[in-house]
Design a protein around this motif. Structure first.
Motif, short mmCIF file in Angstrom:
data_model
loop_
_atom_site.label_atom_id
_atom_site.label_comp_id
_atom_site.label_asym_id
_atom_site.label_seq_id
_atom_site.Cartn_x
_atom_site.Cartn_y
_atom_site.Cartn_z
N ILE A 1 49.95 44.71 58.05
CA ILE A 1 51.18 43.93 57.87
C ILE A 1 51.48 43.77 56.39
CG2 ILE A 1 52.18 41.62 58.14
CD1 ILE A 1 50.77 41.52 60.91
N MET A 2 50.43 43.55 55.58
CA MET A 2 50.61 43.40 54.14
C MET A 2 51.03 44.72 53.49
SD MET A 2 47.28 41.07 53.34
CE MET A 2 47.53 40.97 51.58
N GLY A 3 50.59 45.84 54.05
CA GLY A 3 50.94 47.15 53.50
C GLY A 3 50.29 47.44 52.16
N VAL A 4 49.02 47.06 52.01
CA VAL A 4 48.31 47.27 50.74
C VAL A 4 47.19 48.29 50.90
CG1 VAL A 4 48.88 44.99 49.83
CG2 VAL A 4 46.82 45.28 51.18
N ASP A 5 46.79 48.89 49.78
CA ASP A 5 45.74 49.90 49.83
C ASP A 5 44.36 49.30 50.03
OD1 ASP A 5 45.68 48.71 47.32
OD2 ASP A 5 45.47 50.58 46.22
N GLU A 6 44.14 48.10 49.49
CA GLU A 6 42.83 47.45 49.60
C GLU A 6 43.04 45.96 49.63
OE1 GLU A 6 39.52 45.11 48.41
OE2 GLU A 6 41.30 45.37 47.16
N VAL A 7 42.30 45.30 50.51
CA VAL A 7 42.36 43.85 50.58
C VAL A 7 41.07 43.35 51.24
CG1 VAL A 7 43.55 43.76 52.83
CG2 VAL A 7 43.79 41.86 51.21
N ARG A 8 40.67 42.15 50.84
CA ARG A 8 39.56 41.49 51.53
C ARG A 8 40.16 40.38 52.38
NH1 ARG A 8 36.23 37.97 48.00
NH2 ARG A 8 37.21 36.29 49.14
N GLN B 1 46.88 60.66 47.98
CA GLN B 1 48.07 59.95 48.44
C GLN B 1 48.05 59.69 49.95
OE1 GLN B 1 51.39 62.18 46.74
NE2 GLN B 1 51.31 60.82 44.96
N TRP B 2 47.06 58.91 50.37
CA TRP B 2 46.94 58.50 51.77
C TRP B 2 47.92 57.38 52.11
CZ3 TRP B 2 40.91 57.69 51.94
CH2 TRP B 2 40.29 58.94 51.90
N TYR B 3 48.87 57.13 51.30
CA TYR B 3 49.77 55.99 51.44
C TYR B 3 51.21 56.45 51.25
CZ TYR B 3 49.85 56.46 46.41
OH TYR B 3 49.97 56.97 45.15
N SER B 4 52.12 55.59 51.63
CA SER B 4 53.53 55.80 51.29
C SER B 4 54.05 54.49 50.72
CB SER B 4 54.33 56.23 52.53
OG SER B 4 54.22 55.27 53.54
N VAL B 5 54.99 54.61 49.83
CA VAL B 5 55.56 53.44 49.17
C VAL B 5 56.81 53.03 49.94
CG1 VAL B 5 56.57 52.58 47.03
CG2 VAL B 5 54.64 54.17 46.95
N TYR B 6 56.98 51.75 50.11
CA TYR B 6 58.20 51.25 50.74
C TYR B 6 58.62 49.96 50.06
CZ TYR B 6 55.53 47.67 53.25
OH TYR B 6 54.74 46.61 53.57
N ASP B 7 59.89 49.62 50.18
CA ASP B 7 60.39 48.39 49.61
C ASP B 7 61.36 47.77 50.60
OD1 ASP B 7 61.22 46.28 48.09
OD2 ASP B 7 62.25 47.47 46.58
N ASP C 1 56.94 43.12 62.25
CA ASP C 1 58.22 43.79 62.37
C ASP C 1 58.77 44.27 61.03
OD1 ASP C 1 58.21 43.34 65.14
OD2 ASP C 1 59.08 41.35 64.86
N ASP C 2 58.28 43.72 59.91
CA ASP C 2 58.76 44.10 58.59
C ASP C 2 57.97 45.25 57.98
OD1 ASP C 2 60.58 41.89 58.60
OD2 ASP C 2 58.88 40.59 58.09
N SER C 3 56.81 45.54 58.52
CA SER C 3 55.94 46.56 57.95
C SER C 3 56.26 47.94 58.55
CB SER C 3 54.48 46.22 58.25
OG SER C 3 53.63 47.27 57.83
#
Length: 161
Positions: A86-93, A137-143, A154-156
């Protein structure tokens, strides 16, 4: 979050490291500082300073059997991964409380984008996975112009189960 009465460890706060939407491991300070819980279900404890310094783990001790036997870990991994997606981050604890006798009663305590936890021999692997994801690049950028703290599933753009 109520802590049940009883002998032994009745609750744990699991600090779950999630990389690219996948939980890698968790660290706890119960029953001993630096306890490691891995995706394969093992619990590594370091009950003495000597064992902590030498990374000499005791695997799956009696005092943590309830975590495995009651089925807490699959629920912990799922909740941590869901929050990270949901956060859409590469790394988080994601820090999650669990309590003995209630595997469905888990709760997120907090999250951290810059963890200072010690991961013992796992640290270099965590760093390698994080770096590899950026290099490949295992990720995609969104805004979506919604602050991360206000996003819902629903926002992610990530698939949230």
């Amino acid at each position: 979050f109520d802590i049940p009465d009883g002998p032994g460890t009745q609750f744990m706060e699991l600090k779950v490291e999630v990389l690219y939407g996948r939980a890698y491991l968790a660290v706890a300070n119960e029953p001993y500082k630096g306890t490691i819980l891995t995706r394969d279900g093992n619990i590594e404890v370091y009950p003495s300073l000597r064992r902590q310094i030498t990374n000499a783990a005791v695997l799956n001790p009696e005092e943590t059997k309830w975590v495995q036997e009651e089925g807490h870990l699959p629920k912990v991994w799922s909740l941590a991964e869901r929050a990270a997606k949901i956060m859409g981050v590469d790394e988080v604890r994601i820090d999650i409380f669990i309590r003995r006798g209630d595997p469905s009663g888990l709760a997120i305590n907090e999250n951290s984008l810059s963890s200072g936890m010690g991961y013992r021999m796992h640290f270099s692997f965590l760093a390698q996975i994080w770096a590899e994801g950026h290099l490949k690049q295992w990720y995609s950028v969104y805004d979506n112009n919604i602050p991360v703290y206000a996003q819902t599933k629903d926002d992610s753009p990530n698939r949230i189960d």
